[in-house]
Motif scaffolding. Structure first.
Motif, short mmCIF file in Angstrom:
data_model
loop_
_atom_site.label_atom_id
_atom_site.label_comp_id
_atom_site.label_asym_id
_atom_site.label_seq_id
_atom_site.Cartn_x
_atom_site.Cartn_y
_atom_site.Cartn_z
N ILE A 118 0.90 -0.97 -0.16
CA ILE A 118 -0.20 0.01 -0.22
C ILE A 118 0.74 0.96 0.25
O ILE A 118 1.96 1.64 0.85
CB ILE A 118 -1.13 -0.04 1.58
CG1 ILE A 118 -1.74 -1.21 1.30
CG2 ILE A 118 -1.80 1.06 1.84
CD1 ILE A 118 -2.63 -1.91 2.58
N GLU A 119 1.15 2.02 -1.06
CA GLU A 119 1.82 3.23 -1.15
C GLU A 119 1.37 3.94 -2.53
O GLU A 119 1.31 3.29 -3.48
CB GLU A 119 3.05 1.88 -1.65
CG GLU A 119 4.63 3.25 -2.36
CD GLU A 119 4.68 4.34 -1.46
OE1 GLU A 119 4.52 5.63 -1.20
OE2 GLU A 119 5.76 3.89 -0.62
N ASP A 120 1.42 5.29 -2.46
CA ASP A 120 0.65 6.18 -2.89
C ASP A 120 1.96 6.59 -4.22
O ASP A 120 1.60 6.64 -5.20
CB ASP A 120 0.44 7.46 -2.89
CG ASP A 120 0.88 8.00 -1.57
OD1 ASP A 120 1.75 7.72 -1.26
OD2 ASP A 120 1.17 9.36 -1.29
N ASP A 121 2.87 6.13 -4.21
CA ASP A 121 4.50 6.52 -5.09
C ASP A 121 4.76 5.23 -5.92
O ASP A 121 5.17 4.99 -5.81
CB ASP A 121 5.03 6.87 -3.91
CG ASP A 121 6.72 7.01 -4.80
OD1 ASP A 121 6.83 6.72 -6.12
OD2 ASP A 121 7.85 8.04 -4.29
N LEU A 129 3.74 -1.71 4.09
CA LEU A 129 2.60 0.12 4.36
C LEU A 129 3.54 1.12 4.95
O LEU A 129 4.16 1.41 5.69
CB LEU A 129 1.33 -0.55 5.74
CG LEU A 129 0.43 0.73 6.16
CD1 LEU A 129 -0.39 0.94 4.90
CD2 LEU A 129 0.31 0.55 7.22
N ASP A 130 2.86 2.12 3.55
CA ASP A 130 3.06 3.48 4.10
C ASP A 130 2.37 3.86 4.99
O ASP A 130 1.01 3.92 5.04
CB ASP A 130 3.18 4.32 2.41
CG ASP A 130 3.54 5.50 2.63
OD1 ASP A 130 4.13 5.91 3.48
OD2 ASP A 130 3.45 6.74 1.52
N LEU A 131 2.99 5.24 5.47
CA LEU A 131 1.64 5.74 6.39
C LEU A 131 0.68 7.03 5.36
O LEU A 131 0.47 7.11 5.96
CB LEU A 131 2.70 6.85 7.48
CG LEU A 131 3.31 5.56 8.70
CD1 LEU A 131 3.96 5.96 9.92
CD2 LEU A 131 1.42 4.79 8.73
N GLY A 132 1.93 7.53 4.65
CA GLY A 132 1.26 9.08 4.27
C GLY A 132 0.88 8.25 2.84
O GLY A 132 1.05 8.25 1.72
N LEU A 133 -0.71 8.81 2.70
CA LEU A 133 -1.89 8.30 2.16
C LEU A 133 -2.86 9.19 1.91
O LEU A 133 -3.05 9.49 2.44
CB LEU A 133 -2.28 6.93 2.48
CG LEU A 133 -1.52 5.37 2.63
CD1 LEU A 133 -2.41 4.07 2.64
CD2 LEU A 133 -0.32 4.97 0.97
CA CA Z 1 3.60 8.46 0.51
#
Ligand code: CA
Length: 245
Positions: A10-13, A54-58
């Protein structure tokens, strides 16, 4: 059967996610990806991965919310991968239930090692010492090898499918206890899975044909009618009980 652990990233980058996905696929993982917290939770609920990166900033609901929503029903391992390297963030994530915390930038070998460790911890967090020390559960002629993802009967590979192995592995970790149909389905297919008892029964019938001498009179996995299934206690526990009585 070759067992592949399912990893959800789970990562937005997109660059990091694509890079990670490539590395993990090359290392024999089944890779799922999600770019938002919402979609991540949907994938967790419908695919029940073996481990989450898991990325934290999403965007939308963030990594913290994902951790707390997963921990309501599952102990599946979560490794946080974050650019935030403050000790406060690390401690908070671990206290919320993350299993590990890696800061960006990270080395791939280190990440792979941490994934292996987290997967080993979940399979060995069982009550049974045989599993936590050796990664093996034994009762009678049945052996579950958690490191090799295989079940043997009298030393012969029972050739279970991936789902069949997951069911037997879960029952082995909870040997002696009755696991309800709902609990097993939730742990294997997710809390909102459209899987019913019928699918579990079909899997169990196949498992019994592969591991029991007489499927109608099981000696390893017992049916508690209307409730669920129970694995016979390990040889070690049986021996202890004999000594104590
Ligand atoms: Ca992020």
């Amino acid at each position: 059967m070759e067992y592949k652990n399912k990893v959800l990233i789970i990562e937005d980058d997109k660059h990091i996610s694509h890079f990670l996905g490539t590395v993990l696929a090359a290392n024999n993982y089944d890779v799922l990806t999600a770019e938002t917290g919402e979609y991540g939770c949907a994938v967790i609920n419908s695919h029940c991965p073996d481990i989450i990166i898991l990325d934290l900033g999403l965007p939308g609901i963030d990594g913290w919310d994902v951790i707390s929503s997963v921990r309501k029903w599952s102990s599946m391992p979560i490794i946080v991968l974050s650019a935030r390297n403050s000790e406060a963030d690390k401690v908070a994530a671990l206290e919320m239930g993350a299993d590990d915390y890696i800061t960006k930038p990270f080395g791939t070998e280190e990440l792979l090692a941490r994934i292996r460790t987290a997967l080993r911890h979940t399979r060995t967090s069982a009550a049974d010492d045989g599993i936590s020390v050796n990664g093996v559960f034994k009762t009678g002629d049945l052996t579950i090898d958690y490191a090799k993802y295989r079940v043997y009967i009298g030393g012969r590979d029972a050739n279970l499918t991936q789902n069949e192995f997951r069911i037997v592995a879960l029952l082995g970790k909870n040997a002696g206890k009755v696991l309800t149909y709902d609990y097993i389905i939730k742990q294997l297919w997710g809390p909102h899975a459209k899987t019913d008892n019928q699918i579990l029964r079909v899997n169990m019938a196949n498992i019994r044909r592969k591991i029991e001498k007489k499927p109608a009179e099981p000696q390893y996995i017992f049916t508690e009618v209307g409730i669920g299934y129970r694995m016979a206690e390990s040889d070690r526990i049986k021996q202890e009980n004999m000594v104590n009585t």
